[in-house]
Motif scaffolding. Structure first.
Motif, mmCIF file in Angstrom:
data_model
loop_
_atom_site.group_PDB
_atom_site.id
_atom_site.type_symbol
_atom_site.label_atom_id
_atom_site.label_comp_id
_atom_site.label_asym_id
_atom_site.label_seq_id
_atom_site.Cartn_x
_atom_site.Cartn_y
_atom_site.Cartn_z
ATOM 1 N N ILE A 163 -28.484 -23.847 64.920
ATOM 2 C CA ILE A 163 -28.110 -24.455 63.645
ATOM 3 C C ILE A 163 -28.279 -25.972 63.752
ATOM 4 O O ILE A 163 -28.020 -26.573 64.802
ATOM 5 C CB ILE A 163 -26.667 -24.063 63.267
ATOM 6 N N VAL A 164 -28.711 -26.597 62.655
ATOM 7 C CA VAL A 164 -29.039 -28.020 62.651
ATOM 8 C C VAL A 164 -27.925 -28.843 63.301
ATOM 9 O O VAL A 164 -26.744 -28.593 63.106
ATOM 10 C CB VAL A 164 -29.332 -28.504 61.214
ATOM 11 N N GLY A 165 -28.348 -29.813 64.121
ATOM 12 C CA GLY A 165 -27.396 -30.641 64.855
ATOM 13 C C GLY A 165 -27.083 -30.131 66.237
ATOM 14 O O GLY A 165 -26.360 -30.792 66.993
ATOM 15 N N ARG A 166 -27.654 -28.972 66.594
ATOM 16 C CA ARG A 166 -27.383 -28.369 67.900
ATOM 17 C C ARG A 166 -28.689 -28.009 68.608
ATOM 18 O O ARG A 166 -29.720 -27.770 67.972
ATOM 19 C CB ARG A 166 -26.573 -27.073 67.764
ATOM 20 N N PRO B 77 -22.377 -24.659 53.443
ATOM 21 C CA PRO B 77 -23.418 -24.554 52.409
ATOM 22 C C PRO B 77 -24.794 -25.028 52.880
ATOM 23 O O PRO B 77 -25.813 -24.402 52.538
ATOM 24 C CB PRO B 77 -22.872 -25.429 51.275
ATOM 25 N N GLN B 78 -24.845 -26.106 53.650
ATOM 26 C CA GLN B 78 -26.136 -26.562 54.175
ATOM 27 C C GLN B 78 -26.712 -25.551 55.160
ATOM 28 O O GLN B 78 -27.914 -25.256 55.142
ATOM 29 C CB GLN B 78 -25.988 -27.918 54.858
ATOM 30 N N TYR B 79 -25.858 -25.004 56.012
ATOM 31 C CA TYR B 79 -26.333 -24.023 56.981
ATOM 32 C C TYR B 79 -26.868 -22.773 56.271
ATOM 33 O O TYR B 79 -27.874 -22.187 56.705
ATOM 34 C CB TYR B 79 -25.216 -23.632 57.941
ATOM 35 N N VAL B 80 -26.189 -22.348 55.205
ATOM 36 C CA VAL B 80 -26.662 -21.193 54.438
ATOM 37 C C VAL B 80 -28.032 -21.481 53.829
ATOM 38 O O VAL B 80 -28.938 -20.639 53.865
ATOM 39 C CB VAL B 80 -25.644 -20.810 53.342
ATOM 40 N N ALA B 81 -28.205 -22.684 53.280
ATOM 41 C CA ALA B 81 -29.500 -23.062 52.715
ATOM 42 C C ALA B 81 -30.593 -23.003 53.779
ATOM 43 O O ALA B 81 -31.715 -22.521 53.515
ATOM 44 C CB ALA B 81 -29.412 -24.458 52.095
ATOM 45 N N ASP B 82 -30.289 -23.476 54.991
ATOM 46 C CA ASP B 82 -31.270 -23.428 56.077
ATOM 47 C C ASP B 82 -31.617 -21.988 56.454
ATOM 48 O O ASP B 82 -32.778 -21.666 56.751
ATOM 49 C CB ASP B 82 -30.736 -24.170 57.296
ATOM 50 N N ILE B 83 -30.614 -21.115 56.443
ATOM 51 C CA ILE B 83 -30.861 -19.712 56.770
ATOM 52 C C ILE B 83 -31.751 -19.062 55.710
ATOM 53 O O ILE B 83 -32.640 -18.252 56.037
ATOM 54 C CB ILE B 83 -29.541 -18.945 56.919
ATOM 55 N N PHE B 84 -31.553 -19.397 54.449
ATOM 56 C CA PHE B 84 -32.438 -18.871 53.409
ATOM 57 C C PHE B 84 -33.883 -19.295 53.668
ATOM 58 O O PHE B 84 -34.816 -18.512 53.488
ATOM 59 C CB PHE B 84 -31.986 -19.345 52.019
ATOM 60 N N SER C 116 -17.855 -16.813 65.157
ATOM 61 C CA SER C 116 -17.082 -17.929 64.618
ATOM 62 C C SER C 116 -17.814 -18.553 63.429
ATOM 63 O O SER C 116 -17.976 -17.913 62.394
ATOM 64 C CB SER C 116 -16.795 -18.937 65.736
ATOM 65 N N MET C 117 -18.303 -19.788 63.550
ATOM 66 C CA MET C 117 -19.027 -20.418 62.451
ATOM 67 C C MET C 117 -20.175 -19.545 61.963
ATOM 68 O O MET C 117 -20.461 -19.493 60.752
ATOM 69 C CB MET C 117 -19.559 -21.780 62.879
ATOM 70 N N GLY C 118 -20.836 -18.842 62.873
ATOM 71 C CA GLY C 118 -21.932 -17.962 62.487
ATOM 72 C C GLY C 118 -21.491 -16.855 61.559
ATOM 73 O O GLY C 118 -22.260 -16.410 60.697
ATOM 74 N N GLY C 119 -20.249 -16.390 61.718
ATOM 75 C CA GLY C 119 -19.708 -15.400 60.795
ATOM 76 C C GLY C 119 -19.444 -15.995 59.421
ATOM 77 O O GLY C 119 -19.683 -15.356 58.390
ATOM 78 N N LEU C 120 -18.944 -17.234 59.391
ATOM 79 C CA LEU C 120 -18.712 -17.901 58.105
ATOM 80 C C LEU C 120 -20.039 -18.133 57.375
ATOM 81 O O LEU C 120 -20.103 -18.011 56.141
ATOM 82 C CB LEU C 120 -17.995 -19.232 58.325
ATOM 83 N N ILE C 121 -21.085 -18.467 58.124
ATOM 84 C CA ILE C 121 -22.398 -18.624 57.503
ATOM 85 C C ILE C 121 -22.850 -17.290 56.911
ATOM 86 O O ILE C 121 -23.415 -17.239 55.811
ATOM 87 C CB ILE C 121 -23.421 -19.159 58.517
#
Length: 304
Positions: free
Chosen positions: A68-71, A86-93, A110-115
């Motif tokens: 994910i961006v930044g990592r 929301p930005q991470y979801v846009a990147d996944i799309f 964790s965060m991946g589940g929220l995405i």
């Protein structure tokens, strides 16, 4: 590992309100397999967390593990305020437009589940659902998160760490991530290798410390406005969760300080088809590097 066991690295170009960035992703298995398992990591982790799991599942799936961006190998955002779901979801799309899955299963830690929940929420609002989301694994995460666990993460999310040797970084990993449970030395080294990087002869984090900016604004400094936003976000997450496909696996570390036992039980009640897998002697969060954890996951993903 021999070269045949290494993943393929690719990039996809994404956009935020601040500009363009590249997101890297690691791919295992047959590149022509249209059955895709997307594995998405936690807040400060990388897609290489899933190497062992991806190798095990690569005969059945094209396993895709983004940074994910930044990592990791991905770019850093020009404006850190966009380090949000929301930005991470846009990147996944954007990534899914590249991958074109015929079947999509999701494993989010964790965060991946929220995405994953954010992705599903967006899909439910689309006039024509373009993504064939079939199964969802939520690894130690849910619509309601324990404030004590969020506060613990907030204490170190932006803390700079610098080590003279990789061995020192590994020892720090063992202490900071003790809640991951028992791992052998090689596993600890793997968990540290892609989160720390060598620069000018010293080892430091391989992620943008400014990830802490939106995280701490939302979770580490409670106030009336933040409480209202958090409540609204929680309601949206519950809506997204209830509309998930029938096949949902909730994973909880039995000692987790982020996903409480009460929250997991509420998730089962709110989604009658969901299953619960509790991992003994593990907190936040199970790594699925262990054989018994992989076996339970395969049982869920490969049945039906």
């Amino acid at each position: 590992m021999p070269n045949t066991a290494l993943p393929r690295r690719h990039f996809v170009t994404c956009v935020s309100p601040a500009g363009v960035h590249r997101m890297s992703y690691w791919e295992w298995g047959d590149p022509n397999n249209s059955k895709i398992l997307l594995c998405v990591h936690g807040l400060l982790r990388t897609g290489r967390d899933f190497d062992a799991l991806a190798q095990a599942l690569s005969p059945y799936y094209r396993v895709v593990c983004p940074d994910i961006v930044g990592r990791g190998s991905s770019d850093w955002l020009l404006d850190p305020t966009y380090y949000t779901v929301p930005q991470y979801v846009a990147d996944i799309f954007t990534l899914l437009a590249r991958l074109q899955p015929e079947v999509l299963d999701w494993f989010g830690t964790s965060m991946g589940g929220l995405i994953g929940l954010g992705l599903n929420y967006a899909l439910q609002s689309a006039p024509h659902n373009p993504i064939p989301l079939r199964k969802m694994v939520l690894n130690d995460v849910g619509p309601e998160l324990n404030p004590q666990g969020l506060a613990r993460i907030g204490q170190y999310v932006g803390e700079p760490l610098v080590f003279d040797t990789f061995e020192q970084a590994v020892e720090q990993a063992k202490q900071r991530w003790a809640a991951f449970g028992e791992h052998n030395q090689a596993q600890w080294e793997h968990l540290a290798r892609y989160v720390f990087q060598e620069k000018a002869g010293r080892w430091q984090q391989a992620y943008d410390l400014r990830i802490a900016v939106p995280f701490q604004q939302q979770f580490a400094a409670p106030n009336t406005l933040n409480d209202a936003v958090l409540e609204q976000t929680t309601q949206l997450l519950w809506q997204a969760y209830r509309s998930l496909p029938d096949q949902v696996l909730i994973v909880r570390g039995q000692q987790s300080d982020l996903l409480s036992e009460q929250s997991a039980e509420k998730m089962l009640a709110q989604h009658p088809q969901a299953q619960l897998y509790e991992v003994a002697q593990v907190g936040h969060a199970p790594t699925f590097m262990q054989a018994d954890q992989q076996q339970r996951l395969q049982q869920f993903l490969l049945q039906g």
